[in-house]
Enzyme design. Structure first.
Site, PDB file in Angstrom:
ATOM      1  N   GLU A 178       0.817  -1.224   0.000  1.00 45.09           N
ATOM      2  CA  GLU A 178       0.000   0.000   0.000  1.00 45.09           C
ATOM      3  C   GLU A 178       0.850   1.274   0.000  1.00 45.09           C
ATOM      4  O   GLU A 178       0.716   2.136   0.857  1.00 45.09           O
ATOM      5  CB  GLU A 178      -0.960  -0.008   1.191  1.00 45.09           C
ATOM      6  CG  GLU A 178      -1.941  -1.166   1.143  1.00 45.09           C
ATOM      7  CD  GLU A 178      -2.937  -1.170   2.294  1.00 45.09           C
ATOM      8  OE1 GLU A 178      -2.824  -0.319   3.193  1.00 45.09           O
ATOM      9  OE2 GLU A 178      -3.827  -2.045   2.287  1.00 45.09           O
ATOM     10  N   GLU A 227      -5.586 -10.767  -1.648  1.00 40.85           N
ATOM     11  CA  GLU A 227      -6.377 -10.598  -0.423  1.00 40.85           C
ATOM     12  C   GLU A 227      -7.878 -10.625  -0.730  1.00 40.85           C
ATOM     13  O   GLU A 227      -8.662  -9.867  -0.161  1.00 40.85           O
ATOM     14  CB  GLU A 227      -6.016  -9.281   0.278  1.00 40.85           C
ATOM     15  CG  GLU A 227      -4.552  -9.141   0.637  1.00 40.85           C
ATOM     16  CD  GLU A 227      -4.240  -7.865   1.419  1.00 40.85           C
ATOM     17  OE1 GLU A 227      -5.175  -7.263   1.998  1.00 40.85           O
ATOM     18  OE2 GLU A 227      -3.057  -7.470   1.450  1.00 40.85           O
TER      19      GLU A 227
END
Length: 327
Positions: free
Chosen positions: A154, A262
């Site tokens: 991220e 994910e």
């Protein structure tokens, strides 16, 4: 006759193993996806989840890869500078080794779940040393036991630039990318090294995706050893149609592979899970899919019923849809 029948039944029960787990799904999605040439269909686990024999039984029966949900993150592995704790990660790796599962390490450098001592670093040399030492010790400890590492997690903002609230960007600018990947390559030369990010498949995040693609192309051309890009793929219902195009764009950056890392979909629509699965099948560089949990009761989106198994560990229609997509 009744008494002897009872004795016979009792003797059978006594002879049975104490912990027989039911088969929660009719077919292993990992076996099916490998038959299509992919490497794995995986999920997450961690020491707390390993306490559940039901959870473990589903993983062993239906999945081929595990990601530690939290136990390899910076706050878990180096809570105090220079003092490392690998206990949780070791449990996950040992479980994987005992059951023939691949491991995706997650995550070496992330602005979240980061000890305060890292946030306190303001000097470039000190931050560089902190990153290198952390990766050397963590990736080095698990050397040869991890298929792939999410080296960076991220790191992009919605406008496609590097995340402004990250202490790594604030202190080192773009330099931290090369520092982290080179340290990871030195620590475990055979592991695949990934950038893992969010909302890549979101049509409202076009700038983020474009920024990532441009940055990764540049970094790969500079010789930074980025092997793959992971798309987290946390979706809402009806949002799966952009996944294949996103994977194709990530694959165009020059990396060797891409993965869905994910996956969960709010309310677990069967059609959306099938669409995501087919997206990976249709992109040659997509090596596998990881769902972010086994049972709805353990999901970080637990009120959203986003996974393939319900709270009783029974396969949902979404699981059947994945099976059908893989046939």
């Amino acid at each position: 006759m009744k008494f002897s029948s009872l004795l016979f039944t009792a003797s059978l029960v006594a002879a049975m193993p104490a912990s027989i787990e039911p088969r929660q799904a009719q077919e292993s999605i990992n076996k099916l996806i490998k038959a299509k040439g992919k490497l794995y269909y995986g999920t997450i686990t961690d020491p707390n989840l390993l306490q559940s024999q039901q959870n473990n039984a589903v993983i062993k029966a239906d999945f081929g890869q595990v990601t530690p949900e939290n136990s390899m993150k910076w706050d878990a592995t180096e809570p105090q500078q220079g003092k490392f704790n690998f206990g949780g990660g070791d449990q996950v790796v040992n479980f994987a080794a005992q059951n023939g599962l691949k491991v995706r390490g997650h995550a070496l450098v992330w602005h979240s779940q980061l000890p305060q001592w890292v946030h306190n670093i303001k000097d470039k040399t000190q931050m560089k040393n902190a990153i290198e030492n952390h990766i050397k010790n963590v990736a080095g400890h698990f050397k040869g036991k991890v298929y792939a590492w999410d080296v960076l997690n991220e790191i992009f903002d919605w406008d496609g630039s590097l995340r402004k609230d990250s202490p790594f960007t604030q202190v080192l600018g773009e330099e931290f990318v090369g520092i982290a990947f080179r340290a990871a390559r030195a620590a475990d030369p055979n592991a695949k090294l990934y950038i893992n990010d969010y909302s890549i498949d979101d049509p409202n995040a076009a700038k983020l995706k474009a920024g990532m693609v441009a940055h990764v192309k540049k970094w790969v051309s500079q010789g930074i050893p980025i092997d793959g890009i992971g798309s987290q793929t946390h979706l809402d219902p009806g949002a799966a149609n952009g996944v294949q195009a996103a994977l194709q764009q990530m694959a165009s950056t020059g990396v060797k592979e891409v993965a869905i890392t994910e996956l969960d979909i709010r309310s677990a629509p069967a059609a959306d899970y099938a669409t995501v699965t087919k997206a990976c099948l249709n992109v040659p560089k997509c090596v596998g899919i990881t769902v972010w949990g086994v049972s709805d009761k353990d999901s970080w989106r637990k009120e959203k019923d986003s996974l393939l198994f319900n709270a009783q560990y029974q396969a949902k229609p979404a699981y059947t849809a994945v099976v059908n997509a893989l046939r």
